[in-house]
Design a protein around this motif. Structure first.
Motif, PDB file in Angstrom:
ATOM      1  N   ARG A 111       0.871  -1.180   0.000  1.00 25.16           N
ATOM      2  CA  ARG A 111       0.000   0.000   0.000  1.00 25.16           C
ATOM      3  C   ARG A 111       0.904   1.225   0.000  1.00 25.16           C
ATOM      4  O   ARG A 111       1.686   1.413   0.932  1.00 25.16           O
ATOM      5  CB  ARG A 111      -0.857   0.043   1.270  1.00 25.16           C
TER       6      ARG A 111
ATOM      7  N   ALA B 117      -2.518   6.479   0.920  1.00 25.17           N
ATOM      8  CA  ALA B 117      -2.053   5.117   0.668  1.00 25.17           C
ATOM      9  C   ALA B 117      -3.192   4.263   0.121  1.00 25.17           C
ATOM     10  O   ALA B 117      -4.313   4.281   0.638  1.00 25.17           O
ATOM     11  CB  ALA B 117      -1.504   4.497   1.952  1.00 25.17           C
ATOM     12  N   ALA B 118      -2.873   3.516  -0.930  1.00 27.14           N
ATOM     13  CA  ALA B 118      -3.869   2.656  -1.571  1.00 27.14           C
ATOM     14  C   ALA B 118      -3.168   1.402  -2.063  1.00 27.14           C
ATOM     15  O   ALA B 118      -1.983   1.447  -2.391  1.00 27.14           O
ATOM     16  CB  ALA B 118      -4.502   3.397  -2.749  1.00 27.14           C
ATOM     17  N   PRO B 119      -3.893   0.280  -2.114  1.00 24.20           N
ATOM     18  CA  PRO B 119      -3.263  -0.931  -2.644  1.00 24.20           C
ATOM     19  C   PRO B 119      -3.036  -0.809  -4.148  1.00 24.20           C
ATOM     20  O   PRO B 119      -3.796  -0.117  -4.847  1.00 24.20           O
ATOM     21  CB  PRO B 119      -4.279  -2.033  -2.343  1.00 24.20           C
ATOM     22  N   GLU B 120      -2.011  -1.494  -4.634  1.00 25.05           N
ATOM     23  CA  GLU B 120      -1.643  -1.372  -6.038  1.00 25.05           C
ATOM     24  C   GLU B 120      -2.791  -1.736  -6.976  1.00 25.05           C
ATOM     25  O   GLU B 120      -3.037  -1.050  -7.968  1.00 25.05           O
ATOM     26  CB  GLU B 120      -0.418  -2.257  -6.320  1.00 25.05           C
TER      27      GLU B 120
END
Lengths: 440, 440
Positions: free
Chosen positions: B354, B409-412
């Motif tokens: 993330r 923040a973020a997951p790919e």
């Protein structure tokens, strides 16, 4: 996370002192017990925590059944003794007793090491046990191990450190908010960064102890705190900090240990004093309560180590790293490095240090002044790197100008006599400040 | 400088490889012989230097009588074997032979360790000898010893490193002089910072090997180079570098190892990719061919280690520090840390990471565009931290605007599907770049 049960019996750990650092050491020993056992190869059993008063209220992580006021009895039944009580006595006697009883010791006590480290090292060498002290210099920053092990195949030429978080915080506040020293110290006290009596920090005693320890390691020579020339930050003004910024520098309290020569004799020079550091130098960006140590070595070149230099948790991290090292030696055999003092370099007097200086003057605002001042410097063999002359604008009808002179490296005695001669010039109203320039 | 004659017999040192690093190792062993003997407690005797061709012209410091093409015979008669030849074979076989014969080994071979380190560690453990490899990661910077020893009592949560000097030099040149990638690589080649075939550096293979080694040490888990998700700098443009600066960042190639979770499983995630680092972050100021490793640990907090990451002399400094350590074990008994892999954390897929992202778009220059784009992000659960919309001024009559979006923040996978959806919007002319943001 599987942790195979280690075959080795438990190692008994005693903690001396249960202040901010001691509490965090106990917390890590407790909460990380499984990890520590796997890393050491044997469980670490906390057998007691020595305190002055067992009745005092403490953090819940400290099992009251482990508290004891009898530190002497406690060290007798430990394999590893962690000393985080501070002060010279009874810490010194307790550690010697622990060593004599065959325990390895881990200490964060910079004052004790800088004053009487060799007594501990000799006792440990004779007993075949370890004395580890990563936490004594710059808190969590690994600096002792890198200097005494990683750089053991190189020749260190200079160590420049910001090793006192309190003074770095104070100088940073003065720079960023234009505070004067007293205001900044009060703020540091309010935040817990400075003690009620800030003498050890602001007068440079704390930094001097760390400088002595680093110098001993870096130069394989015994250096005690009495060998360190020391000047604190108490004479610095908001004006000094402001002018540092205007001329491209940051004011820092530095601990410096370097090779040098005096009257043809090679030796080491160790000192603590405020210094102007160029804004482009890596140490200039070390802000707030952070610490950093800049090391120059012949083959490695320039290295820097940066991190939290104080506080319970960071200091406990360094202590526990050492506990794992000395405990591994108990399990696997062997022993860490012993005191290395074969080089026996003489400690040179502070006057032997050659540094650059910045001299700020108030001078008559008329032609020819610079020529007169320059002549004085030249006659003392002090050569000028840069000059900046500015009229005084904030006071109406001021009849003087400001002159800021930066010199090339010069010996302290030459600079002193130069400043004396300049002070005597008719055209010089006042020598405002004389500050060393480092890291350029 | 008095150096008492040590009572211990000489230790025989063999050096495998005589390139830039090997030559400097030989120089230090020769010129610092007295210091090294005092530090080890025994003289170090250089018994041979294995080379492919003994006839090649070499630096005068290398005694031709010590050169041999028979590396196998050489390792048989050494107490300490220094491997600075690089490559997988014959380095691997020679080190295994040395270990089997009872020698301790010091290697700078990151590729070998990242691919097959555990074979060496297991052999050394069985033979009761040391494998040391400080020089394999970040040249002269002490990072292996601090991570595997100083932080052994703490829990490392993240390692962020600039561990490839070539790419750091290239990105620095692009930023400071506006060069495009090819020009900057050519300059690096002209100065000897980049090889004729720069693939290992610019595609991130070198950094990935170091990331695997650091991750293994920091997380007490075997991580090989195959576990490292890798993206080099070859797709970066001068425009990417320029926009990084405009938005308050510096573009760096980072090696990252961190704890994380995927589908509820705790593990480690290891990757190498370019990332935007905020200018205020300590890594942002690491210039030119310097390296730095930033470590976050639960108790220690943030630490940084900075210095020269490559070159003959710095690498030789790290090698010699290890030589002194393993030689001391020969003299004093004991042994350094063995491979610590008890944690056996699973290596998580790259998609589990993330991170924050910066997405640059060219969009229609009319009201409502931001609303449409924002809606797409929201529908993919990607939240926006900052937006910057600027008209295009350098092209007359341009009918589009630039939109720079920084996300939280973020997951790919969420980011990927978001970008796909944005690309499909009528109002979006082009997705110019998608870059990760680290260290914020």
């Amino acid at each position: 996370m599987p942790s195979p049960v280690p075959a080795h019996p438990s190692l008994r750990v005693a903690v001396l002192g249960c202040g901010v650092v001691g509490t965090e050491v106990v917390r890590l020993l407790t909460t990380q017990a499984a990890d520590l056992a796997s890393r050491v190869g044997a469980p670490l059993e906390l057998v007691g925590v020595a305190v002055r008063d067992v009745e005092t209220e403490r953090d819940a992580v400290v099992d009251r059944a482990l508290l004891t006021a009898d530190a002497e009895a406690l060290v007798e039944r430990a394999d590893v003794v962690v000393e985080v009580m501070g002060g010279i006595e009874p810490a010194r006697s307790l550690l010697l007793r622990a060593i004599a009883g065959g325990a390895s010791v881990v200490t964060a006590n910079k004052a004790l090491l800088a004053q009487d480290g060799p007594t501990l090292y000799a006792a440990a060498d004779e007993a075949g046990v370890d004395v580890y002290f990563e936490a004594a210099v710059a808190g969590a920053i690994p600096i002792v191990r890198p200097v005494r092990e990683s750089l053991a195949g190189d020749r260190v030429t200079r160590v420049l450190g910001i090793v006192n978080g309190t003074t770095n915080y104070v100088l940073d506040k003065m720079a960023s908010e234009g505070l004067d020293l007293d205001q900044a110290v009060k703020e540091a006290q309010a935040l817990g960064y400075a003690e009620a009596d800030p003498t050890a920090d602001v007068e440079g005693y704390d930094a001097a102890a760390k400088a002595a320890i680093l110098a001993s390691l870096a130069f394989h020579t015994r250096v005690s705190i009495e060998d360190v020339s020391r000047e604190g930050i108490t004479s610095l003004t908001a004006d000094d900090v402001l002018w540092a910024q205007r001329t491209g520098y940051v004011l820092k309290l530095l601990a410096i240990a370097e090779r040098g020569t005096a009257d043809g004799v090679e030796g080491v020079q160790v000192r603590v004093h405020p210094a102007l550091v160029p804004v482009s130098h890596p140490l200039a960006n070390v802000r707030g309560a952070y610490n950093a140590v800049f090391v120059e070595a012949e083959a490695a070149g320039e290295l820097m180590f940066y991190g939290r230099g104080a506080g319970g948790e960071p200091t406990a991290s360094a202590v526990l790293g050492d506990v794992v090292s000395v405990a591994r030696h108990r399990v696997l055999g062997g022993k860490g490095p012993i005191e290395s003092r074969y080089a026996e370099l003489p400690v040179l007097p502070a006057a032997a240090a050659r540094t650059r200086y910045q001299v700020r003057l108030e001078v008559a605002d008329r032609p020819g002044v610079l020529a007169q001042v320059s002549t004085v410097l030249a006659s003392h063999d002090v050569s000028i790197e840069a000059v900046r002359q500015t009229p005084v604008t904030e006071t109406p009808d001021a009849d003087y100008a400001r002159l800021v002179i930066t010199t090339h490296a010069a010996p302290e005695h030459a600079l002193r006599s130069t400043v004396e001669a300049i002070t005597g010039l008719d055209v010089v109203r006042r020598v405002v400040s004389v500050l060393r320039v480092e890291g350029a």
